[in-house]
Design an enzyme around this catalytic site. Structure first.
Site: not given
Length: 330
Positions: A53, A218, A221-224
């Site tokens: 990371y 998420l 971000g699709l489910l946010g």
């Protein structure tokens, strides 16, 4: 905050896992430290990172940010269950030197020492294999893990992105060796929109006593609440979410999801997290907040109780594969 055991271990962890992948690339060090402080204040004690990371020229940067936070004292390290990962090459992109990646005993030894130095700690609580290494036998991997446990450098081993049969293979070989606990957790892609883990990975994890730690809860971000945010002129979708929304059928599915939650007066992102907390075998989803506001929203999800009506509605919008093996056997 609620707590649970990590798989079959005696280790108690929070039902939310603080993901740190944004620390460095998207969130500066001071803000990252503030988020980690806020996570501890909220009772989150399980922090997840990886040696790669920071990415690109900055691989290792995220671990260093966490290490600098630990160095501030205040029992920060003692309060945290620290998980990091090994597999990826730590050289600059394109600069791949033999034996500087994957899961050979040599690389595991080298990688754990480097992570400990960046993290400014003397041990890693959960050391995770970031990917399957098809070239290294589990006998070698477990031998390396046994040495690290004996040296006090790691306490437990976990996997990430493993198929069900590799979870079984890893733990069967560990059992045959004796004296090795084997894998205690699996970190996999799992959310309302991506439920293939229910076919093999989660059943294998449950059978062998691994805690399941879903990443991308998420789905990028699709489910946010992505469509509502776009309509209101907010941040546009990127990555996986943007690619998915190009498909008309998928976009219609996301719209149905947002309409369902609007009917119940609930926030999409919080429901997506709360749904995962209802799933069998799930220890807690990994949340990767870029801001304190996003962290606060994730914490609220732990207290959210979903009605049977809502759960049934979510299954209608995002039908899972069904029980295993029936889902693929007949």
């Amino acid at each position: 905050m609620e707590y649970t055991q990590l798989g079959r271990t005696g280790l108690k962890v929070s039902r939310l896992v603080l993901g740190t992948m944004n620390f460095g690339p998207q969130t500066d060090e001071d803000t990252s430290h503030t988020i980690m402080d806020a996570a501890l204040d909220a009772g989150i004690n399980f922090f997840d990172t990886a040696n790669v990371y920071g990415w690109g020229e900055d691989k290792g940067r995220t671990e260093s940010i966490i290490g600098n936070w630990f160095a501030q004292g205040g029992e920060r390290r003692d309060k945290v269950v620290l998980a990091t990962k090994v597999y990826g090459n730590m050289g600059a992109d394109g600069d791949v030197w033999p034996n500087h990646d994957k899961l050979s005993a040599l690389n595991i030894r080298r990688a754990v020492d480097a992570s400990l130095k960046r993290l400014r700690t003397d041990h890693i609580d959960v050391y995770q294999f970031h990917h399957v290494d098809r070239d290294t036998p589990f006998e070698e991997i477990w031998q390396a893990v046994d040495v690290l446990v004996q040296q006090g450098k790691i306490l437990y081993a976990g996997s990430s992105n493993f198929p069900g049969y590799k979870i079984a293979q890893a733990n069967e070989i560990a059992a045959r060796r004796g004296g090795t606990i084997g894998l205690v957790s699996e970190q996999c892609l799992y959310n309302l929109a991506e439920r293939r883990a229910e076919m093999e990975v989660i059943p294998a994890a449950q059978e062998y006593g691994l805690g399941v730690i879903p990443w991308s809860p998420l789905h990028g971000g699709l489910l946010g609440g992505v469509l509502k945010k776009q309509a209101e002129g907010g941040r546009r979708a990127g990555g996986r979410a943007a690619d998915t929304l190009k498909d008309a059928k998928a976009r219609e599915q996301i719209q149905a999801y947002e309409d369902l939650l609007d009917k119940h007066g609930l926030e999409p992102g919080e429901v997506a997290l709360a749904w995962l907390l209802t799933r069998p075998g799930v220890t807690g989803p990994i949340v990767g907040p870029r801001t304190q506001e996003q962290l606060a929203s994730a914490v609220r999800a732990v207290e959210l109780e979903l009605s049977e009506e809502l759960l049934s509605g979510l299954d209608e919008v995002f039908p899972g594969p069904g029980p295993s093996p029936e889902a693929f056997a007949w």
